[in-house]
Design an enzyme around this catalytic site. Structure first.
Site, mmCIF file in Angstrom:
data_model
loop_
_atom_site.group_PDB
_atom_site.id
_atom_site.type_symbol
_atom_site.label_atom_id
_atom_site.label_comp_id
_atom_site.label_asym_id
_atom_site.label_seq_id
_atom_site.Cartn_x
_atom_site.Cartn_y
_atom_site.Cartn_z
ATOM 1 N N ALA A 70 -15.539 -2.744 21.502
ATOM 2 C CA ALA A 70 -16.657 -2.038 20.867
ATOM 3 C C ALA A 70 -16.224 -0.631 20.476
ATOM 4 O O ALA A 70 -15.270 -0.078 21.035
ATOM 5 C CB ALA A 70 -17.859 -1.978 21.813
ATOM 6 N N ASP A 71 -16.936 -0.066 19.520
ATOM 7 C CA ASP A 71 -16.704 1.327 19.124
ATOM 8 C C ASP A 71 -18.040 1.951 18.743
ATOM 9 O O ASP A 71 -18.848 1.320 18.056
ATOM 10 C CB ASP A 71 -15.739 1.414 17.942
ATOM 11 C CG ASP A 71 -15.338 2.852 17.661
ATOM 12 O OD1 ASP A 71 -14.498 3.388 18.417
ATOM 13 O OD2 ASP A 71 -15.871 3.456 16.707
ATOM 14 N N THR A 72 -18.259 3.177 19.203
ATOM 15 C CA THR A 72 -19.530 3.865 18.973
ATOM 16 C C THR A 72 -19.306 5.202 18.279
ATOM 17 O O THR A 72 -18.389 5.942 18.629
ATOM 18 C CB THR A 72 -20.269 4.105 20.308
ATOM 19 O OG1 THR A 72 -20.513 2.847 20.950
ATOM 20 C CG2 THR A 72 -21.601 4.806 20.087
#
EC number: 3.6.1.9
Length: 207
Positions: A70-72
């Site tokens: 994931a990447d935010t």
């Protein structure tokens, strides 16, 4: 019944805690990549980075497995805010965010090994930070929460004192939209929620 391993390509303690709270069995795998993307649209940007993280992690896994990454990011007025490099940048980010709305985007990527079947998706949440005095910003930075956080704040900690309201998925702001992730795992990869555990087709998920 055989076993299927799940690998989380993330060093984020928040993502790890969210999955642990669901009794979801997984192992942490390193995914050291340069967090840059040529994509300009926020949704494509986070999905691209999430996929790159999953792909990097998959290089070192030589067994049947599912890899999750994931990447935010935080976006305000079209500008992408990542993680602050120092106190000055953290202060600048929070100064920019205070008193207004911004959007948190999290991209998720899943790869099934060894066939390299993959899928990506994203979630977005609107967040409003209340108006802050410079002293408030300095006090928040002093908590140490701003480091390793997109936009320099953590909604689940002392950051709850500076967030006025949100519209959308709270867990997305924490760093992992779990409902979106498990919908993807079920729809595309056959991972099922069974009581207080999870299964992959006819296999038990295991560490």
């Amino acid at each position: 019944m055989g076993c299927m391993k799940i690998f989380l390509a993330s060093k984020s303690p928040r993502r790890r805690e969210l999955l642990e709270n669901l009794n979801f069995p997984f192992q942490i795998v390193e995914n050291d990549i340069e967090e840059v993307s040529s994509e300009k649209e926020p949704s494509k940007y986070v999905m691209d980075l999430a996929f790159k993280k999953a792909l990097k992690a998959a290089e070192n896994i030589k067994e049947e497995a599912i890899v999750i990454a994931a990447d935010t990011i935080v976006v305000v007025d079209g500008e992408i805010l990542g993680k602050p490099k120092d106190r000055e940048e953290a202060f600048s980010m929070l100064k920019t965010l205070q008193g207004r709305e911004h959007i948190v985007y999290t991209g998720i990527a899943v790869i099934k090994l060894p066939e390299m079947k993959h899928s990506v998706d994203y979630q977005e949440t609107k967040v409003w930070i209340r108006r802050l005095e410079d002293e408030d910003i300095s006090n928040y930075i002093d908590t140490g929460e701003c480091w390793d956080k997109a936009g320099a704040y953590a909604i689940q900690g002392f950051g709850s004192l500076i967030v006025e309201k949100i519209e959308g998925d709270y867990f997305n702001v924490v760093g992992l939209p779990v409902a979106k992730l498990f919908d993807l795992l079920k729809r595309e990869f056959g991972v099922k929620w069974v009581g207080r555990g999870f299964e992959y087709k006819d296999k038990r998920l295991a560490l």
